[in-house]
Design a protein around this motif. Sequence first.
Motif, PDB file in Angstrom:
ATOM      1  N   LEU A  72       1.227  -0.892   0.013  1.00 19.22           N
ATOM      2  CA  LEU A  72       0.189  -0.071   0.299  1.00 19.22           C
ATOM      3  C   LEU A  72       1.117   1.096  -0.132  1.00 19.22           C
ATOM      4  O   LEU A  72       1.920   1.358   0.787  1.00 19.22           O
ATOM      5  CB  LEU A  72      -0.815   0.220   1.087  1.00 19.22           C
ATOM      6  N   ALA A  73       0.594   2.416  -0.895  1.00 19.66           N
ATOM      7  CA  ALA A  73       1.133   3.622  -0.159  1.00 19.66           C
ATOM      8  C   ALA A  73       0.856   4.769   0.189  1.00 19.66           C
ATOM      9  O   ALA A  73      -0.224   4.598   0.816  1.00 19.66           O
ATOM     10  CB  ALA A  73       0.855   4.657  -1.970  1.00 19.66           C
ATOM     11  N   GLY A  74       1.722   4.584   1.527  1.00 20.13           N
ATOM     12  CA  GLY A  74       1.530   5.775   2.937  1.00 20.13           C
ATOM     13  C   GLY A  74       0.892   6.897   2.387  1.00 20.13           C
ATOM     14  O   GLY A  74       0.600   7.217   3.077  1.00 20.13           O
ATOM     15  N   ASP A  75       1.280   7.177   1.182  1.00 20.38           N
ATOM     16  CA  ASP A  75       0.825   9.420   0.933  1.00 20.38           C
ATOM     17  C   ASP A  75      -0.136   9.211   0.585  1.00 20.38           C
ATOM     18  O   ASP A  75      -1.239  10.444  -0.135  1.00 20.38           O
ATOM     19  CB  ASP A  75       2.109   9.041   0.513  1.00 20.38           C
ATOM     20  N   THR A  76      -1.414   8.181   0.310  1.00 16.57           N
ATOM     21  CA  THR A  76      -2.660   8.377  -0.832  1.00 16.57           C
ATOM     22  C   THR A  76      -3.289   8.549   0.006  1.00 16.57           C
ATOM     23  O   THR A  76      -3.800   8.639   1.705  1.00 16.57           O
ATOM     24  CB  THR A  76      -2.943   6.860  -0.652  1.00 16.57           C
ATOM     25  N   VAL A  99       4.259   1.835   1.498  1.00 20.32           N
ATOM     26  CA  VAL A  99       5.298   2.472   1.565  1.00 20.32           C
ATOM     27  C   VAL A  99       4.795   3.542   1.276  1.00 20.32           C
ATOM     28  O   VAL A  99       4.394   3.757   1.154  1.00 20.32           O
ATOM     29  CB  VAL A  99       6.519   1.845  -0.399  1.00 20.32           C
ATOM     30  N   PRO A 100       6.250   4.099   1.200  1.00 21.48           N
ATOM     31  CA  PRO A 100       6.129   6.142   1.519  1.00 21.48           C
ATOM     32  C   PRO A 100       5.500   6.342   0.651  1.00 21.48           C
ATOM     33  O   PRO A 100       4.863   7.625   0.329  1.00 21.48           O
ATOM     34  CB  PRO A 100       7.312   6.179   1.890  1.00 21.48           C
ATOM     35  N   SER A 101       5.722   6.268  -0.885  1.00 23.18           N
ATOM     36  CA  SER A 101       5.394   7.275  -2.164  1.00 23.18           C
ATOM     37  C   SER A 101       4.003   6.278  -3.278  1.00 23.18           C
ATOM     38  O   SER A 101       4.156   5.192  -4.155  1.00 23.18           O
ATOM     39  CB  SER A 101       6.725   7.132  -2.928  1.00 23.18           C
TER      40      SER A 101
END
Length: 144
Positions: A72-76, A99-101
């Motif tokens: 999963l993207a952490g910045d959603t 993950v961060p991006s």
Amino acid sequence: MPKVKKESKSPERTYQELLVNLNPVSQPLASRKLSKKLYKCIKKAVKQKQIRRGVKEVQKFINKGEQGIVVLAGDTLPIEVYCHLPVMCEDHKLPYIYVPSKVDLGAAAGSKRPTCVILVKTHMDYQEAYDECLEEVQTLPLPL
């Protein structure tokens, strides 16, 4: 006199810069090293057509019982878009990691568009990389 282009953003942002935009729910979060391993594994999985991308598709295949690692993207934003997926993963005993991006996640999947979630399935051609990622993801503690 020629016009000088302004540089809006450098294409490569550091891991620390990416952490600034994280959601508060982004746990467990992959380290920089693990993120790179996951991106490499995703790139290999794309060649074998062994990934599912996007919230609807991943959700559908989790419900069908497909196995793999959910990234999963952490910045959603907004979080509501995909906040139900970690619960689904825990119910189906699937490992998941943030993950961060989402931009980097989409790029690893060979897409020009950002992607907020990917399911990486296992395959013979990249089994070693997959197992290494799976082992590291499973050792991380899940949030309460």
